[in-house]
Design a protein around this motif. Structure first.
Motif, PDB file in Angstrom:
ATOM      1  N   SER A  91     -17.784 -11.749 -12.248  1.00  0.00           N
ATOM      2  CA  SER A  91     -18.360 -12.624 -12.982  1.00  0.00           C
ATOM      3  C   SER A  91     -19.250 -12.202 -14.191  1.00  0.00           C
ATOM      4  O   SER A  91     -19.533 -12.889 -15.168  1.00  0.00           O
ATOM      5  N   VAL A  92     -19.949 -11.011 -13.676  1.00  0.00           N
ATOM      6  CA  VAL A  92     -20.754 -10.478 -14.808  1.00  0.00           C
ATOM      7  C   VAL A  92     -19.851 -10.073 -15.840  1.00  0.00           C
ATOM      8  O   VAL A  92     -20.331 -10.119 -17.026  1.00  0.00           O
ATOM      9  N   SER A  93     -18.749  -9.335 -15.614  1.00  0.00           N
ATOM     10  CA  SER A  93     -18.051  -8.699 -16.648  1.00  0.00           C
ATOM     11  C   SER A  93     -17.228  -9.797 -17.469  1.00  0.00           C
ATOM     12  O   SER A  93     -17.177  -9.681 -18.565  1.00  0.00           O
ATOM     13  N   ASP A  94     -17.202 -11.028 -16.806  1.00  0.00           N
ATOM     14  CA  ASP A  94     -16.416 -12.062 -17.273  1.00  0.00           C
ATOM     15  C   ASP A  94     -17.547 -12.603 -18.574  1.00  0.00           C
ATOM     16  O   ASP A  94     -16.967 -13.012 -19.460  1.00  0.00           O
ATOM     17  N   GLU A  95     -18.736 -12.716 -18.007  1.00  0.00           N
ATOM     18  CA  GLU A  95     -19.616 -13.054 -18.936  1.00  0.00           C
ATOM     19  C   GLU A  95     -20.182 -12.199 -20.247  1.00  0.00           C
ATOM     20  O   GLU A  95     -20.008 -12.450 -21.393  1.00  0.00           O
ATOM     21  N   ARG A  99     -19.504 -13.173 -24.167  1.00  0.00           N
ATOM     22  CA  ARG A  99     -20.589 -12.956 -25.020  1.00  0.00           C
ATOM     23  C   ARG A  99     -19.949 -12.109 -26.152  1.00  0.00           C
ATOM     24  O   ARG A  99     -20.190 -12.437 -27.344  1.00  0.00           O
ATOM     25  N   ILE A 100     -19.279 -11.087 -25.931  1.00  0.00           N
ATOM     26  CA  ILE A 100     -18.629 -10.141 -27.078  1.00  0.00           C
ATOM     27  C   ILE A 100     -17.763 -11.082 -27.647  1.00  0.00           C
ATOM     28  O   ILE A 100     -17.730 -11.009 -29.190  1.00  0.00           O
ATOM     29  N   LEU A 101     -16.863 -11.843 -27.152  1.00  0.00           N
ATOM     30  CA  LEU A 101     -15.806 -12.721 -27.926  1.00  0.00           C
ATOM     31  C   LEU A 101     -16.537 -13.812 -28.407  1.00  0.00           C
ATOM     32  O   LEU A 101     -16.024 -14.057 -29.769  1.00  0.00           O
ATOM     33  N   LYS A 103     -19.395 -13.430 -29.995  1.00  0.00           N
ATOM     34  CA  LYS A 103     -19.869 -12.983 -31.463  1.00  0.00           C
ATOM     35  C   LYS A 103     -19.069 -12.583 -32.389  1.00  0.00           C
ATOM     36  O   LYS A 103     -19.432 -12.780 -33.433  1.00  0.00           O
ATOM     37  N   PHE A 104     -17.967 -12.130 -31.707  1.00  0.00           N
ATOM     38  CA  PHE A 104     -16.682 -11.951 -32.883  1.00  0.00           C
ATOM     39  C   PHE A 104     -16.323 -13.358 -33.236  1.00  0.00           C
ATOM     40  O   PHE A 104     -15.774 -13.416 -34.706  1.00  0.00           O
ATOM     41  N   ARG A 105     -16.304 -14.556 -32.532  1.00  0.00           N
ATOM     42  CA  ARG A 105     -15.637 -15.775 -33.188  1.00  0.00           C
ATOM     43  C   ARG A 105     -16.797 -16.218 -34.206  1.00  0.00           C
ATOM     44  O   ARG A 105     -16.355 -17.055 -35.078  1.00  0.00           O
ATOM     45  N   ALA A 106     -18.064 -15.890 -34.027  1.00  0.00           N
ATOM     46  CA  ALA A 106     -18.856 -16.584 -34.721  1.00  0.00           C
ATOM     47  C   ALA A 106     -18.909 -16.158 -36.304  1.00  0.00           C
ATOM     48  O   ALA A 106     -18.556 -15.609 -36.725  1.00  0.00           O
TER      49      ALA A 106
END
Length: 106
Positions: A91-95, A99-101, A103-106
């Motif tokens: 769950s932590v790695s999914d989170e 978050r990384i994705l 930031k790239f989408r924004a």
């Protein structure tokens, strides 16, 4: 008079023989005592070396036992930590990925 002189000379000769014999016996006793002392000393050194060797072996064995116990404790603790975080890591790695994705989408 000759008998007295002869008797005195004979007594002196016997005294010299007794002194010589006592000196030889004394030397013999001293040599025997030194041999016994050397044997006692050598036996003591041998016994000490044997005792020291046994002590080192026992100490090594005990150190290996303590080492094995500590390794086992460490392995158990590591396994407990792994078990406790196993479900959480996904769950932590999914989170983190989310978050990384984001930031790239924004």
């Amino acid at each position: 008079m000759n008998e007295i002189i002869s008797s005195i000379l004979e007594a002196e000769k016997k005294a010299d023989e007794i002194i010589t014999s006592a000196g030889l016996q004394s030397k013999s006793l001293i040599m025997e005592a030194e041999k016994k002392a050397d044997k006692i000393r050598n036996d003591a050194v041998t016994d000490f070396k044997s005792f020291r060797k046994e002590s080192v072996l026992l100490t090594d064995k005990k150190a290996e036992e303590v080492y094995a116990e500590e390794i086992e404790k460490g392995n158990k603790k590591a396994f407990e930590i792994k078990e406790s975080i196993e479900g959480k890591t996904n769950s932590v790695s999914d989170e983190i990925v989310k978050r990384i994705l984001d930031k790239f989408r924004a």
